[in-house]
Scaffold this active site. Structure first.
Site, PDB file in Angstrom:
ATOM      1  N   ASP A 166      -3.562  -4.185 -13.995  1.00 22.30           N
ATOM      2  CA  ASP A 166      -2.618  -3.781 -12.971  1.00 22.30           C
ATOM      3  C   ASP A 166      -1.478  -3.082 -13.713  1.00 22.30           C
ATOM      4  O   ASP A 166      -1.297  -3.282 -14.916  1.00 22.30           O
ATOM      5  CB  ASP A 166      -2.111  -5.021 -12.218  1.00 22.30           C
ATOM      6  CG  ASP A 166      -1.049  -4.682 -11.200  1.00 22.30           C
ATOM      7  OD1 ASP A 166      -1.264  -3.745 -10.407  1.00 22.30           O
ATOM      8  OD2 ASP A 166       0.006  -5.341 -11.212  1.00 22.30           O
TER       9      ASP A 166
ATOM     10  N   ASP B 155       2.317  -2.263 -12.408  1.00 29.43           N
ATOM     11  CA  ASP B 155       3.667  -2.822 -12.233  1.00 29.43           C
ATOM     12  C   ASP B 155       3.663  -4.335 -12.457  1.00 29.43           C
ATOM     13  O   ASP B 155       2.942  -5.070 -11.800  1.00 29.43           O
ATOM     14  CB  ASP B 155       4.197  -2.510 -10.831  1.00 29.43           C
ATOM     15  CG  ASP B 155       4.330  -1.014 -10.593  1.00 29.43           C
ATOM     16  OD1 ASP B 155       4.601  -0.277 -11.553  1.00 29.43           O
ATOM     17  OD2 ASP B 155       4.143  -0.584  -9.438  1.00 29.43           O
TER      18      ASP B 155
END
EC number: 3.1.3.-
Length: 178
Positions: free
Chosen positions: A8, A10
Site C-alpha cells: 500500500d 499512504d
C-alpha cells in the site's frame, strides 16, 4: 512463476495525516517514512517484483487529476531508484470510496491484475498495508499479509514499519525455499 511484494502507499511508504502533510496531492507532498527506501532495496534482493497498490479516491473526489497522481508515482519511483530501490509498477483505484468499483481495496483486482500481467505466484507473495482493506485485499488474492501498525487481528504478521516487516518477509520467504 515469479514472486512479489505488494505495498500500500499512504501510511506504508509515505507520510499521510502528519504535521508535515495531510494528503499527497503533489509530488512535493510525498515524504518517505523512515527506512522505506532501505526496506524496498532489501526486498528487491529476494523478490522478482515490488508493486504499489493504492486506493486514490482523491482523483474522483476532485482533489487531483489522474495526471497529477501519475506524476506523484513517477516522482516516488525516481526517488527510490536514486538510492537503488525499485518499485516495478503502481496500480491504483481512482474511484470514490462508495462508488462500487471492482478495483478498490478491499477488492483484490489491483493485486490480481498485476499478478496476471507479471506472472506472479500469489501464494508465495505478500501484501503489506496499514488498513483492514489492504489486508482483506491480500487475503482475497491469496497472498500472505503484513499489517503496519497495531494488531488488526486479520494479518499473518504485524510490524510497526515497513523496514521491520521487510525483515520478517525475507525470513519467511527463505523458510519456504527449503
Amino acid at each position: 512463476m515469479k514472486t512479489a511484494v505488494f505495498l500500500d502507499r499512504d501510511g506504508v511508504i509515505n507520510e499521510v495525516l502528519t504535521k508535515r502533510v495531510k494528503f499527497v496531492n503533489k509530488p512535493r507532498d510525498l515524504y518517505f517514512l523512515p527506512k522505506v527506501p532501505e526496506a524496498i532495496k532489501n526486498l528487491n534482493e529476494y523478490f522478482d517484483y515490488i508493486f504499489v497498490v493504492t486506493n486514490q479516491g482523491g482523483v474522483s473526489l476532485g482533489f487531483m487529476r489522474e495526471k497529477q497522481l501519475q506524476k506523484i508515482h513517477e516522482h516516488m519511483m525516481a526517488e527510490l531508484r536514486r538510492v537503488g530501490a525499485v518499485v516495478h509498477d503502481v496500480a491504483y483505484c481512482p474511484h470514490k470510496p462508495k462508488e462500487g468499483c471492482l478495483c478498490r481495496k478491499p477488492n483484490s483486482k489491483l493485486i490480481e491484475d498485476l499478478a496476471k500481467k507479471y506472472d506472479v505466484e500469489l501464494e508465495k507473495s505478500y501484501m503489506v498495508g496499514d488498513t483492514d482493506t489492504d489486508i482483506l485485499a491480500g487475503k482475497k488474492a491469496g497472498t500472505k499479509t503484513v499489517f503496519i501498525g497495531d494488531d488488526d487481528g486479520l494479518a499473518d504478521a504485524v510490524y510497526p514499519d515497513l523496514y521491520s516487516a521487510s525483515e520478517w518477509i525475507i525470513r519467511e520467504m527463505k523458510k519456504g525455499e527449503h
